[in-house]
Scaffold this motif. Sequence first.
Motif, PDB file in Angstrom:
ATOM      1  N   SER B  33      34.868  -7.331  80.181  1.00 49.12           N
ATOM      2  CA  SER B  33      35.130  -8.139  81.181  1.00 49.12           C
ATOM      3  C   SER B  33      35.453  -9.607  80.556  1.00 49.12           C
ATOM      4  CB  SER B  33      33.789  -8.533  81.684  1.00 49.12           C
ATOM      5  OG  SER B  33      32.725  -8.862  80.802  1.00 49.12           O
ATOM      6  N   VAL B  34      35.082  -9.798  79.134  1.00 51.36           N
ATOM      7  CA  VAL B  34      35.697 -10.727  78.560  1.00 51.36           C
ATOM      8  C   VAL B  34      37.142 -10.832  78.042  1.00 51.36           C
ATOM      9  CG1 VAL B  34      35.594 -12.062  76.339  1.00 51.36           C
ATOM     10  CG2 VAL B  34      33.432 -11.819  77.487  1.00 51.36           C
ATOM     11  N   GLY B  35      37.582  -9.445  77.764  1.00 51.37           N
ATOM     12  CA  GLY B  35      38.962  -9.299  77.669  1.00 51.37           C
ATOM     13  C   GLY B  35      39.923  -9.700  78.719  1.00 51.37           C
ATOM     14  N   ALA B  98      32.993  -0.797  86.879  1.00 53.31           N
ATOM     15  CA  ALA B  98      33.974  -1.384  87.370  1.00 53.31           C
ATOM     16  C   ALA B  98      33.421  -2.825  88.405  1.00 53.31           C
ATOM     17  CB  ALA B  98      34.997  -0.801  88.619  1.00 53.31           C
ATOM     18  N   GLY B  99      32.438  -2.471  89.227  1.00 55.10           N
ATOM     19  CA  GLY B  99      31.797  -3.477  89.812  1.00 55.10           C
ATOM     20  C   GLY B  99      31.026  -4.574  88.930  1.00 55.10           C
ATOM     21  N   VAL B 100      30.457  -3.999  87.928  1.00 51.23           N
ATOM     22  CA  VAL B 100      29.823  -4.778  86.997  1.00 51.23           C
ATOM     23  C   VAL B 100      30.713  -5.712  86.140  1.00 51.23           C
ATOM     24  CG1 VAL B 100      28.534  -4.839  84.874  1.00 51.23           C
ATOM     25  CG2 VAL B 100      27.942  -3.389  86.778  1.00 51.23           C
ATOM     26  N   ILE B 101      31.940  -5.146  85.674  1.00 45.42           N
ATOM     27  CA  ILE B 101      33.008  -5.860  85.118  1.00 45.42           C
ATOM     28  C   ILE B 101      33.505  -6.792  85.946  1.00 45.42           C
ATOM     29  CG2 ILE B 101      35.072  -5.790  83.917  1.00 45.42           C
ATOM     30  CD1 ILE B 101      34.086  -2.839  82.910  1.00 45.42           C
ATOM     31  N   LEU B 102      33.778  -6.536  87.191  1.00 43.91           N
ATOM     32  CA  LEU B 102      34.475  -7.668  88.340  1.00 43.91           C
ATOM     33  C   LEU B 102      33.485  -8.892  88.121  1.00 43.91           C
ATOM     34  CD1 LEU B 102      36.440  -8.411  90.345  1.00 43.91           C
ATOM     35  CD2 LEU B 102      35.187  -7.434  92.029  1.00 43.91           C
ATOM     36  N   GLY B 103      32.328  -8.616  88.336  1.00 40.71           N
ATOM     37  CA  GLY B 103      31.102  -9.767  88.360  1.00 40.71           C
ATOM     38  C   GLY B 103      31.243 -10.530  87.237  1.00 40.71           C
ATOM     39  N   GLN B 104      31.259  -9.758  86.055  1.00 39.80           N
ATOM     40  CA  GLN B 104      31.134 -10.479  84.935  1.00 39.80           C
ATOM     41  C   GLN B 104      32.458 -11.222  84.554  1.00 39.80           C
ATOM     42  OE1 GLN B 104      30.013  -7.551  81.832  1.00 39.80           O
ATOM     43  NE2 GLN B 104      27.704  -8.033  82.275  1.00 39.80           N
ATOM     44  N   VAL B 105      33.752 -10.938  84.979  1.00 41.34           N
ATOM     45  CA  VAL B 105      34.796 -11.592  84.870  1.00 41.34           C
ATOM     46  C   VAL B 105      34.816 -13.014  85.338  1.00 41.34           C
ATOM     47  CG1 VAL B 105      37.267 -11.703  85.627  1.00 41.34           C
ATOM     48  CG2 VAL B 105      36.428  -9.602  84.363  1.00 41.34           C
ATOM     49  N   MET B 173      22.586  -6.165  90.225  1.00 47.16           N
ATOM     50  CA  MET B 173      23.185  -6.177  91.660  1.00 47.16           C
ATOM     51  C   MET B 173      24.233  -5.231  91.745  1.00 47.16           C
ATOM     52  SD  MET B 173      22.379 -10.060  92.963  1.00 47.16           S
ATOM     53  CE  MET B 173      22.522  -9.626  94.833  1.00 47.16           C
ATOM     54  N   LEU B 174      25.243  -5.304  91.094  1.00 46.56           N
ATOM     55  CA  LEU B 174      26.344  -4.599  91.136  1.00 46.56           C
ATOM     56  C   LEU B 174      26.341  -3.195  90.322  1.00 46.56           C
ATOM     57  CD1 LEU B 174      28.835  -7.684  90.748  1.00 46.56           C
ATOM     58  CD2 LEU B 174      28.201  -6.927  92.873  1.00 46.56           C
ATOM     59  N   TYR B 181      24.582   5.333  82.876  1.00 47.41           N
ATOM     60  CA  TYR B 181      25.903   5.072  83.757  1.00 47.41           C
ATOM     61  C   TYR B 181      26.004   3.483  83.482  1.00 47.41           C
ATOM     62  CZ  TYR B 181      29.536   5.167  87.170  1.00 47.41           C
ATOM     63  OH  TYR B 181      30.590   5.302  87.884  1.00 47.41           O
ATOM     64  N   THR B 182      25.115   2.617  84.410  1.00 49.24           N
ATOM     65  CA  THR B 182      25.478   1.316  84.438  1.00 49.24           C
ATOM     66  C   THR B 182      24.119   0.708  83.997  1.00 49.24           C
ATOM     67  OG1 THR B 182      24.488   1.513  86.794  1.00 49.24           O
ATOM     68  CG2 THR B 182      26.825   1.396  86.409  1.00 49.24           C
ATOM     69  N   ARG B 183      23.200   1.385  83.162  1.00 49.10           N
ATOM     70  CA  ARG B 183      22.072   0.658  82.679  1.00 49.10           C
ATOM     71  C   ARG B 183      22.531  -0.194  81.424  1.00 49.10           C
ATOM     72  NH1 ARG B 183      16.358   3.836  82.902  1.00 49.10           N
ATOM     73  NH2 ARG B 183      17.103   3.257  84.941  1.00 49.10           N
TER      74      ARG B 183
END
Lengths: 351, 227
Positions: B33-35, B98-105, B173-174, B181-183
């Motif tokens: 996400s930072v990248g 992908a959802g988590v990364i989108l939110g973090q971006v 949430m995302l 997986y997403t933990r």
Amino acid sequence: MHKKLYEISGLQFGYGKIEVLSISDLDLEEGKVHVLLGPNGSGKTTLMKLLNRLLTRQSGRIKLRGVDLLESEEVRRSTVYVHQNPLLLSGTVYDNVAYGLKLRKLDREEIRRRVLRTLKIVGLEGFERKRSNALSGGEAQRVAIARALVLEPSVLLLDEPTASVDRKNVRRIEELLQQIRSAYGCTIIVSTHDLPFAYRISDRLVHLDKGRVQPDSENILKGQVVEPGVFRVGQNAQQEDSQVPGRGSGILEIACPQLEGAFTTAVLDYDRIILSQEPLESSACNSFEGRALEIRQVPGFDGIEDILLQAEDSAGLYFTARLTSRSRREMSIEAGSLVYMTFKASSVRLY
Amino acid sequence: MQSAFAHAIELIVTGDREVIAIALTSLRFALSSVGIAALISIPLGVLLHFNRFRMKRAVVAVLNALMALPTVVVGLLVFSLISRSGPLGQLNMLFSPAGVILGQVILASPILISLVFSGLSRMDSRFHETLITLGAKQRDVLIASLVEGRFVIISAILAGFGRVIGEVGVSMMLGGNIRWYTRTMTTSIALETSKGEFELGLALGMILMIIALAVNGIIHSLVKSDA
């Protein structure tokens, strides 16, 4: 006759509602060392940045070699400005000096050759690998000058080059300016509030006060002290084997205060010269025959005139005397008139 | 509590599979996400610095406000976009990396833009003038600014990283906190603490602290070097 480098007319510049510069008419000639002299806040830096187009004028006109500065391509190619406290880029001395050359895409060998040559001229031979943040104030100043010089500009603008250097380095900078002039033949425009420095290096002084150019009021004479109390003036005066002054020699000897020191400049105020139609019998030691060449009204001073005189004893030596229009008319001095110039030795200031 | 602490250290020292997996998942999400945020935000920050336009001050003020955007609010907004009934529902990004990364971006971008802009704005005014007088064109000024401002940019990236590695709202949430997986470290700490099982939470907390301290240490030494 020197060509006009900059022609400034009707220039106005301010920051917000504060007017900083108002110059109705100023020309700067090619090949000379022009010094902008004035206290802090007189507009020197603003004028220099305008001449380098780092600032844009708000009204009036500045021409560089006949072309409006705003349209000039030449300003970036041939003029460089050096800040009062110059900012060096991170990296080494070499990186800094080479920066402008890399922008111009010169080849590596040519860059190296020019950088090393320029570092030698500014007295920093062997400093190439030194980090720019490890330099003293004087060294940083010289690196900044080298960075500008390596581009071989035809106009070098130096803003208060002695402001943050000690006395010893002021002399170094004076010598450096002479070397730059000999090696590069460029026009140098320097701003300073250091009067002795200004007198020693200048061919032409421009006095600025509150953003306005003050009328010239001093004769600045280059030469040397040949014996205590005698200053030899003239183009050839500093040659060791210069001949004894005589008619047509281009050299004149004037009586001056008996002071110790390696003085190279004598300054004589316009209004210290007394003009007469016959040689004056007085206590003044200096008395020369001269011919009036031109009579000019002093701007902003009604009834005061400057008379440009050429010393008859020595071709090529010029003085300016100031007197009231009434006095001039009473003495029937016109262009072409033969007059006698008289002034006291104590009126001469040595630098 | 003492035994929970000791057990947590044991999990780290023995390289517990789940602890490692969770830590690596957190790092993967944060670095990605930072990248992505850096690729978008650094040019925007630079453009904001070099350009003058009418609403510039307002834009800067809004960016500064967005730096403090609550993570759950971002999570909620993105959730509404990528849920089945949302406009991007067919992308199936909800409860995925992908959802988590989108939110973090979205979380990191205002921080990067703002810090890059303010860092460049604090650069010495003589810098720009020096480059121009030496003959630099706009492109050269841009490159030189990025080089001279590299510490500012790196600090901005690290600040963005610090923000996303320690956030809970977006990841929960995302990502849905799905095991293996997403933990992430933060969602795991929240979950384990709510279950009353502290060992895993403590272990992950210690790892998170070490990462946070390391990031701060790097920023501190960069600031010192820049000075």
